[in-house]
Write an enzyme that holds these catalytic residues in place. Structure first.
Site: not given
Ligand code: UT7
Length: 315
Positions: A113, A241, A271
């Site tokens: 990215c 990005h 993205n």
């Molecule tokens: O471009 C390359 C660089 N990449 C990035 O910059 C990505 C950086 N990271 C992020 O953007 C975020 O961490 C994500 C968008 C990937 C995830 O968001 P988050 O707020 O960090 O969520 P999380 O991984 O902490 O997950 C929170 C909860 C989890 O459930 P529990 O364990 O709390 O029950 C996940 O299983 O949200 C759940 N979850 C979802 N729920 C509904 C994860 N994905 C989803 C989804 N829909 N699509």
């Protein structure tokens, strides 16, 4: 050394729009979750037979047309991509051939990215050092072909598209319009975003990447500003990005750059990895949100983990 500048941009997105509700039909997610956690409302996904080279050619052709240069004016083509269908042949030589650019230097570059900022930095250096007159720089990705469509933590984020810029020499006596690139990497975090194996799919430890992006990158952006001789207050447009709206809003806040100067193309583009910065630039130009002659800050970051930033003077 003489100076370099960005002469023109162009962007291309595939026709197919995929909404959050469409994704909620195939994985356990909701429109509300995706909007609030990532900021995406819809994204574009390429047709099955649409390749990275197809999208790169479309975006590159627009940038070339906007530059006013004939194809013969380009002597180097760099395509930043991390999602080519195959490792050989490279995408850049095909793009050059399709655009009628005869026998240029042509190579692909993978800094994920951050790729567009790496490519822009090397293009600028080539122009300044005299190893190229004008360079076509493209960021193009078909992330959809490397996605696990049952993994809700990734399939809601990544998307497809391409963006391009033409880099040429600064006018006689004019300062360089592309500031020094500030680049680096954190290989100790390499396992945080990976594709494992030939038939693998993108996986990432989202929270770890989120923490890194919101804490490690604003000093990189500040250094890019300092090396270009400007401050964040001078920046008329901030184009990071398009990883996650929460990440880029946090970085903008840390830099003190007002929200209205922040590119938010992620809302409708998703993205698109190395394509996201030139796509967002093209969109802002179309929307009349760019002021020619003023400084814009670019900041790429992602797998590697790699990052790069530079200040450009908007064409
Ligand atoms: O471009 C390359 C660089 N990449 C990035 O910059 C990505 C950086 N990271 C992020 O953007 C975020 O961490 C994500 C968008 C990937 C995830 O968001 P988050 O707020 O960090 O969520 P999380 O991984 O902490 O997950 C929170 C909860 C989890 O459930 P529990 O364990 O709390 O029950 C996940 O299983 O949200 C759940 N979850 C979802 N729920 C509904 C994860 N994905 C989803 C989804 N829909 N699509």
């Amino acid at each position: 050394m003489s100076g370099s500048r960005v002469v023109a941009f162009g962007g291309y997105q595939p026709d197919k729009v995929v909404t959050n509700d469409d994704l909620a039909k195939i994985v356990d997610t909701t429109d509300e979750w995706i909007r609030s956690r990532v900021g995406i409302e819809s994204r574009r996904i390429a047709a099955d037979d649409e390749t990275v080279a197809d999208m790169a050619t479309a975006a590159g052709g627009k940038a070339l047309a906007a530059s006013g240069l004939p194809p013969s004016g380009i002597d180097l083509v760099i395509v930043a991509t991390c999602s080519p269908e195959v490792p050989l042949p490279n995408v850049a030589a095909t793009v050059a051939h399709r655009l009628g650019i005869a026998a240029p230097g042509a190579y692909d570059l993978n800094a994920a990215c951050a790729g567009f900022c790496y490519a822009l930095g090397t293009a600028s250096d080539a122009v300044r050092a005299g190893s190229a007159r004008n360079v076509l720089v493209v960021g193009a990705e078909k992330m959809s072909s490397w996605m696990d469509w049952t993994d809700r933590s990734t399939c809601i984020i990544f998307a497809d598209g391409a963006g391009a810029a033409v880099v040429g020499p600064a006018g006689d006596g004019e300062p360089s319009g592309i500031g020094p690139v500030v680049w680096g990497s954190a290989g100790d975090l390499a396992e945080k975003i990976t594709v494992t194996g030939r038939n693998g799919a993108i996986t990432q430890e989202g929270q770890a990447v989120f923490r890194w992006a919101t804490t490690a990158l604003h000093p990189v952006a500040l250094e890019a500003c300092a090396r270009a001789g400007v401050t964040p207050a001078d920046i008329s447009a901030f184009i990071p990005h398009q990883a996650n709206l929460r990440i880029i809003e946090a970085i903008a806040r840390r830099l003190g750059i007002p929200r209205e100067r922040l590119a938010d193309d992620i809302v409708h583009a998703g993205n698109t990895s190395s394509a996201s910065i030139p796509l967002a630039l093209s969109r802002m130009a179309e929307q009349g949100r760019l002021q020619p002659g003023t400084p814009a800050l670019l900041l790429g970051f992602g797998a590697g983990l790699s990052y790069a930033a530079q200040v450009i003077t908007l064409p």
